[in-house]
Enzyme design. Structure first.
Site, PDB file in Angstrom:
ATOM      1  CG  HIS A   1      50.389  89.090  21.682  1.00  0.00           C
ATOM      2  ND1 HIS A   1      50.916  87.894  22.132  1.00  0.00           N
ATOM      3  CD2 HIS A   1      49.960  88.859  20.413  1.00  0.00           C
ATOM      4  CE1 HIS A   1      50.796  86.988  21.170  1.00  0.00           C
ATOM      5  NE2 HIS A   1      50.237  87.547  20.116  1.00  0.00           N
TER       6      HIS A   1
ATOM      7  CG  HIS B   1      44.073  82.221  19.744  1.00  0.00           C
ATOM      8  ND1 HIS B   1      44.533  81.299  18.835  1.00  0.00           N
ATOM      9  CD2 HIS B   1      44.763  83.363  19.490  1.00  0.00           C
ATOM     10  CE1 HIS B   1      45.458  81.852  18.078  1.00  0.00           C
ATOM     11  NE2 HIS B   1      45.615  83.120  18.450  1.00  0.00           N
TER      12      HIS B   1
END
Length: 248
Positions: free
Chosen positions: A110, A170
């Site tokens: 990421h 998240h």
């Protein structure tokens, strides 16, 4: 250990980790410091440490304010883009916070600043995975390659004990599981997990064992994912299903 989730922004989680044995707390990705500090004050425990999973501002963007609110905080992170960082971590570096043992797991894919925090007490194991490993998914490849993400997920996180609790950055679980079912349609454990999570607004924690059984990005060696991606090499499978998820 006790983990208190603090919903932030639109779908982020900061976390407050309570170390009862040491009478202290740790903040993970306190992007909205006022919300996080309200939770910390309710614990009435000592607060002196922030763990930052990566440099994106929806995770590290509260560091400047919270270090002003609480002078002298220790701030751990993975590279120089972490605001107010006092301790830059190396892969597999271990350290102690209160009664807890922490291992920094460098997880490229990421971002190249990504650190997952594997934390152990006497009887418990948890990992804060930021935007590397989600429940049912993984982060977009902004600064890394499929090879990087494969090493992070399969080479590192998959090797943690199966009962390790997973706390992601998240609340993407239900959309992730809808995609997962589209590429792994005959997976009964996945179907059952999707049905359970559909009833929940907060889906943490998962476990490493659950992710190995249901997360397509952790199952890239399985025939169903090879068929869905039209690839056989696990790294190529990961890259293709990540591309498919980006367009899902």
């Amino acid at each position: 250990m006790k983990v208190i989730p603090v919903p932030c922004l639109s779908d982020n989680y900061a976390y407050v980790l309570v170390d009862e044995d040491a009478n202290q707390v740790i903040a993970i990705d306190p992007v909205e410091p006022k919300k996080v500090m309200a939770v910390i004050k309710d614990t009435k425990l000592t607060f002196n440490t922030v763990l930052t999973t990566h440099h994106h501002m929806d995770h590290s963007g509260g560091n400047n304010q919270i270090t002003t609110m609480v002078p002298g905080l220790q701030v751990y992170g993975g590279d120089s883009r972490i605001p107010q960082m006092t301790h830059q971590l190396k892969d597999s570096e271990e350290f102690t916070l209160g009664s807890l043992r922490v291992r920094a797991i460098q997880t490229f894919g990421h971002t190249t600043s990504s650190i997952c925090y594997y934390i152990r007490s006497k009887n418990e194991r948890i990992v804060f995975t930021g935007d590397t490993l989600f429940v049912g998914g993984c982060g977009r490849l902004f600064e890394g390659t499929p090879e990087d993400m494969y090493e992070s997920l399969i080479g590192k996180l998959a090797k943690l004990p199966g009962d390790t609790e997973v706390y992601a950055g998240h609340e993407y679980t239900n959309s992730n599981l809808r995609f997962a079912r589209s590429v792994d349609p005959d997976n009964l454990e996945l179907k059952q997990k999707a049905e359970r999570c559909a009833e929940l607004s907060y889906t943490m924690p998962s476990t490493i064992a659950e992710e190995l059984a249901t997360n397509p990005f952790m199952r890239v060696d399985q025939p169903a994912l090879q068929i869905a991606s039209s690839k056989t090499d696990p790294i190529e499978v990961l890259g293709e299903i990540r591309r498919m998820k980006d367009n899902f």
